[in-house]
Design an enzyme around this catalytic site. Structure first.
Site, PDB file in Angstrom:
ATOM      1  N   TYR A  54       5.201  26.841 -10.987  1.00 47.21           N
ATOM      2  CA  TYR A  54       5.455  26.382  -9.622  1.00 47.21           C
ATOM      3  C   TYR A  54       5.680  24.880  -9.544  1.00 47.21           C
ATOM      4  O   TYR A  54       5.245  24.198  -8.618  1.00 47.21           O
ATOM      5  CB  TYR A  54       4.309  26.798  -8.681  1.00 47.21           C
ATOM      6  CG  TYR A  54       4.060  28.284  -8.715  1.00 47.21           C
ATOM      7  CD1 TYR A  54       4.887  29.176  -8.035  1.00 47.21           C
ATOM      8  CD2 TYR A  54       3.016  28.820  -9.477  1.00 47.21           C
ATOM      9  CE1 TYR A  54       4.688  30.545  -8.089  1.00 47.21           C
ATOM     10  CE2 TYR A  54       2.804  30.186  -9.546  1.00 47.21           C
ATOM     11  CZ  TYR A  54       3.642  31.043  -8.848  1.00 47.21           C
ATOM     12  OH  TYR A  54       3.443  32.392  -8.920  1.00 47.21           O
ATOM     13  N   GLY A  55       6.414  24.334 -10.536  1.00 44.95           N
ATOM     14  CA  GLY A  55       6.742  22.914 -10.533  1.00 44.95           C
ATOM     15  C   GLY A  55       7.777  22.574  -9.485  1.00 44.95           C
ATOM     16  O   GLY A  55       8.233  23.426  -8.719  1.00 44.95           O
TER      17      GLY A  55
ATOM     18  N   GLN B  23      12.123  22.913  -2.034  1.00 40.72           N
ATOM     19  CA  GLN B  23      12.080  22.024  -0.884  1.00 40.72           C
ATOM     20  C   GLN B  23      12.960  22.509   0.256  1.00 40.72           C
ATOM     21  O   GLN B  23      12.630  22.322   1.428  1.00 40.72           O
ATOM     22  CB  GLN B  23      12.512  20.616  -1.316  1.00 40.72           C
ATOM     23  CG  GLN B  23      11.547  19.973  -2.295  1.00 40.72           C
ATOM     24  CD  GLN B  23      12.153  18.786  -3.020  1.00 40.72           C
ATOM     25  OE1 GLN B  23      13.354  18.571  -2.986  1.00 40.72           O
ATOM     26  NE2 GLN B  23      11.307  18.015  -3.688  1.00 40.72           N
TER      27      GLN B  23
ATOM     28  N   TRP C 115      28.090  14.906  -5.397  1.00 42.29           N
ATOM     29  CA  TRP C 115      26.970  14.172  -5.996  1.00 42.29           C
ATOM     30  C   TRP C 115      27.430  12.914  -6.702  1.00 42.29           C
ATOM     31  O   TRP C 115      28.219  12.976  -7.647  1.00 42.29           O
ATOM     32  CB  TRP C 115      26.266  15.090  -7.003  1.00 42.29           C
ATOM     33  CG  TRP C 115      25.036  14.547  -7.645  1.00 42.29           C
ATOM     34  CD1 TRP C 115      23.906  14.082  -7.035  1.00 42.29           C
ATOM     35  CD2 TRP C 115      24.779  14.459  -9.065  1.00 42.29           C
ATOM     36  NE1 TRP C 115      22.969  13.718  -7.978  1.00 42.29           N
ATOM     37  CE2 TRP C 115      23.486  13.939  -9.228  1.00 42.29           C
ATOM     38  CE3 TRP C 115      25.544  14.787 -10.193  1.00 42.29           C
ATOM     39  CZ2 TRP C 115      22.926  13.726 -10.487  1.00 42.29           C
ATOM     40  CZ3 TRP C 115      24.979  14.574 -11.444  1.00 42.29           C
ATOM     41  CH2 TRP C 115      23.690  14.050 -11.589  1.00 42.29           C
ATOM     42  N   ARG C 116      26.979  11.799  -6.200  1.00 38.97           N
ATOM     43  CA  ARG C 116      27.046  10.560  -6.970  1.00 38.97           C
ATOM     44  C   ARG C 116      25.796  10.545  -7.848  1.00 38.97           C
ATOM     45  O   ARG C 116      24.673  10.515  -7.356  1.00 38.97           O
ATOM     46  CB  ARG C 116      27.077   9.345  -6.043  1.00 38.97           C
ATOM     47  CG  ARG C 116      27.040   8.024  -6.796  1.00 38.97           C
ATOM     48  CD  ARG C 116      27.028   6.809  -5.855  1.00 38.97           C
ATOM     49  NE  ARG C 116      26.678   5.632  -6.637  1.00 38.97           N
ATOM     50  CZ  ARG C 116      25.453   5.136  -6.761  1.00 38.97           C
ATOM     51  NH1 ARG C 116      24.428   5.726  -6.131  1.00 38.97           N
ATOM     52  NH2 ARG C 116      25.234   4.076  -7.511  1.00 38.97           N
ATOM     53  N   ALA C 117      26.007  10.567  -9.161  1.00 39.35           N
ATOM     54  CA  ALA C 117      24.910  10.802 -10.094  1.00 39.35           C
ATOM     55  C   ALA C 117      23.851   9.704 -10.004  1.00 39.35           C
ATOM     56  O   ALA C 117      24.164   8.514  -9.911  1.00 39.35           O
ATOM     57  CB  ALA C 117      25.438  10.901 -11.516  1.00 39.35           C
ATOM     58  N   ASP C 118      22.600  10.140 -10.063  1.00 39.93           N
ATOM     59  CA  ASP C 118      21.466   9.215 -10.107  1.00 39.93           C
ATOM     60  C   ASP C 118      20.832   9.149 -11.490  1.00 39.93           C
ATOM     61  O   ASP C 118      19.877   8.414 -11.696  1.00 39.93           O
ATOM     62  CB  ASP C 118      20.411   9.638  -9.084  1.00 39.93           C
ATOM     63  CG  ASP C 118      19.868  11.029  -9.368  1.00 39.93           C
ATOM     64  OD1 ASP C 118      18.858  11.147 -10.066  1.00 39.93           O
ATOM     65  OD2 ASP C 118      20.471  12.018  -8.903  1.00 39.93           O
TER      66      ASP C 118
ATOM     67  N   GLU D  28      20.071  13.284  -0.185  1.00 39.24           N
ATOM     68  CA  GLU D  28      19.201  12.177  -0.594  1.00 39.24           C
ATOM     69  C   GLU D  28      20.037  10.906  -0.533  1.00 39.24           C
ATOM     70  O   GLU D  28      21.169  10.880  -1.022  1.00 39.24           O
ATOM     71  CB  GLU D  28      18.670  12.380  -2.008  1.00 39.24           C
ATOM     72  CG  GLU D  28      17.680  13.517  -2.120  1.00 39.24           C
ATOM     73  CD  GLU D  28      17.255  13.755  -3.560  1.00 39.24           C
ATOM     74  OE1 GLU D  28      17.840  13.128  -4.466  1.00 39.24           O
ATOM     75  OE2 GLU D  28      16.353  14.571  -3.766  1.00 39.24           O
TER      76      GLU D  28
END
Length: 608
Positions: free
Chosen positions: A197-198, A220, A449-452, A505
């Site tokens: 359950y991570g 989430q 997605w702009r990679a983080d 995000e």
């Protein structure tokens, strides 16, 4: 993380931890050859004829053909299926930015004792008209052992058009973004969390039936569309349902369920199937006020095209060849692999299908746009990844030219499981990732997605100011995931736009407050409705911040919109992850600020 307190993440790294350089992919796994198909016959074809003979033209490109070595086709009598599945998984399990791409296809029938574990850039699908035509007595599993039980990076994999009878009664599907679960029948339950359950951050289900309980546990957020479920266990921040039989009742924010009885407009993704020994592509029909699955009562409604009407593309083919195939009146089937483009793929013909298998990946070179679609009816783009090149592209994907204004309400363009990435696999830049100019376009599940994390990542290194810009009127987004852009993640200028579910995000890597300053405002909203818009509506929208480079950064709000009666939002939230940055408001100047280091949403149930 626990379902109520995902705030124990370490302060020195992003939620999606830097993995380092991914190794180059191993040699391709050999697959079963697929039947060849004849050159298309124009008689009875819905495709346009070839170019006029008045000009000298190149030799006609053939339609149909072999699907290539990275499409691996099984039937119930195939020996060593589990060993082959395991071989692909070993290669792809942690190859987050590798070059391997695979489609695992199962002919109709019943398979026993299988556990298909899916790694990166791996799609599994049945080849029947209904999921129940292809039954696996076993599991299709996504877990997070490769990342120490953290499922927040389980991107770019998919399951489609299968019936599963899980060994222990529940199938595990612990995915993050860009991992659709479409047209599936689970004769049991579905667990969306990793073993232990991570942390988990997904996800998307459509046109699926889960007979038992769906347990998101640590997830989430999640969006489920036009499906049927036995029950739903819990919610963390943002669980959205539209057209789902068995969905929990509307109760946002506690529990955080946003439930719409129907989906206003939907048209399911095209899919490959077998009719006898011949491959065809099924095109499901448009539904209005949709609810439940499309396949529950026999043959689905829609039309079908033979593979002979498709140019079956292999990696290495030029953009000029792809465009020549389109000019001839062929559709495009992109087999798994990476395609470099020195010019845009130009889709000019109404009702054209561009369908990718196994996360076929388009890389625009020299700053070009990867795909441009004319202002025509009924184009279907589905199942591929656009990966920005090192030279800045003004745009990566354009649906309709600037100023497009034709009415496409009867036959809209659909963009489904088309994903965009800037950086991560290497340097990439794009001013705007996806531009929607055509009216009535449906964007059904995208992750932009702009990679983080990964290679070629930094505030200016993989600069990308805007994620999705919508200029067309009457556009609908169902399942919109857009993250980490330098300015607005979504900027919506068209009238009468609608979004059902949004996950965002803000960019982790803003160096300081000045870097995100937007005139007099602190930061760019995640979702900005243009000042001239008079009608817009959104349901179940969330924005999170994790400013880990400078945790003192303040973001004024997650959402910005003109204050008008026709601009309405339902069930909004903002979250500060562990206090790394804060929001002052939720939308405009409304909503409580986030609080300290508590990873607890601030919500607005209705606006204005």
């Amino acid at each position: 993380m626990s379902a109520s307190s995902p705030d124990s993440r370490p302060p020195s790294i992003g939620r999606r931890t830097l993995l380092g350089a991914a190794a180059a992919a191993a040699p391709a796994v050999l697959g079963v050859a697929t039947p060849s198909a004849a050159v298309p016959d124009a008689a009875g074809s819905t495709a346009a004829s070839v170019a006029p003979t008045a000009r000298k033209k190149p030799r006609a490109l053939p339609g149909g053909g072999d699907l290539g070595p990275n499409v691996i086709v099984f039937d119930p009598s195939t020996p060593g299926i589990q060993a082959r599945l395991d071989e692909v998984f070993r290669q792809q399990e942690s190859a987050q930015f590798g070059t391997g791409r695979y489609a695992l296809l199962f002919k109709p029938g019943t398979y026993h004792g299988l556990n298909a574990q899916l790694g990166f850039y791996t799609s599994i699908a049945g080849l029947g008209l209904s999921p129940d035509d292809t039954t696996i007595n076993g599991d299709v599993t996504v877990d997070a052992g490769w990342f120490n039980g953290n499922a927040t990076q389980n991107f770019w994999r998919s399951a489609e058009n299968l019936a599963l009878v899980p060994v222990n009664g529940t199938n595990r599907w612990a995915v993050a973004q860009a991992a659709p679960f479409r047209r599936m029948h689970v004769r049991g339950g579905l667990n969306l969390s990793p073993t232990g359950y991570g942390w988990a951050s997904g996800g998307y289900i459509a046109d699926s039936r889960i007979d038992g309980q769906v347990g998101p546990y640590s997830q989430q957020q999640w969006y489920t569309r036009d499906s049927a479920i036995g029950s739903w266990l819990n919610g963390v921040w943002n669980m959205v349902f539209s057209g789902v039989e068995g969905a929990p009742a509307q109760s946002f924010p506690n529990p955080p369920y946003t439930t719409l009885d129907t989906t206003p407009i939907s048209r399911e993704k095209p899919f490959l199937y077998l009719q006898g020994n011949d491959y065809r592509v099924f095109l499901p029909e448009k539904r209005t006020n949709a609810r439940g699955v499309t396949w529950g009562n026999g043959t689905p409604r829609g039309t079908s095209l033979p593979l002979s009407q498709f140019y079956v593309a292999r990696p290495g083919v030029s953009a000029a060849t792809l465009n020549e195939a389109l000019t001839q009146g062929l559709h495009l089937l992109l087999t798994p692999g990476i395609y470099h483009l020195d010019r845009p793929i130009q889709v000019n013909r109404a009702n054209t299908v561009v369908l990718g298998l196994g996360y076929a990946t388009l890389i625009p070179d020299g700053g070009v746009t990867a795909v441009k679609v004319a202002d025509v009816d009924g184009v279907r783009l589905a199942g591929f990844l656009v990966d920005a090149g090192p030279v800045n592209s003004a745009t990566l994907l354009e649906i309709g030219p600037r100023g497009a204004s034709r009415d496409h309400s009867a036959n809209p363009t659909t963009v489904q499981d088309v994903f965009v990435r800037i950086g991560g696999a290497g340097p990439g830049k794009a001013t705007t990732s996806m531009v929607i100019n055509s009216r009535h376009t449906i964007v059904d599940h995208t992750w932009v997605w702009r990679a983080d994390h990964g290679e070629g990542v930094g505030w200016e290194t993989n600069r990308a100011d805007y994620g999705v810009v919508v200029n067309g009127d009457d556009v609908l987004a169902t399942g919109l995931f857009v993250e980490h852009f330098n300015k607005y993640d979504v900027q919506w200028n068209g009238q009468r736009g609608r979004t059902i579910f949004f996950q965002n995000e803000k960019a982790y890597d803003a160096p300081n407050q000045a870097a995100i300053q937007n005139g007099s405002l602190k930061g760019y909203a995640a979702y900005k409705v243009g000042d001239g818009v008079t009608t817009h509506e959104g349901w179940g929208l969330g924005s999170y911040c994790y400013y880990n480079v400078d945790p003192t950064i303040v973001q004024h709000h997650g959402f910005a919109a003109p204050v008008r009666p026709g601009v309405r939002f339902h069930n909004l939230l903002v979250v500060s992850l562990g206090g790394n940055g804060q929001y002052e408001c939720v939308i405009n100047d409304t909503g409580s600020p986030t609080s300290g280091t508590s990873t607890v949403p601030s919500t607005v149930v209705s606006y204005p």
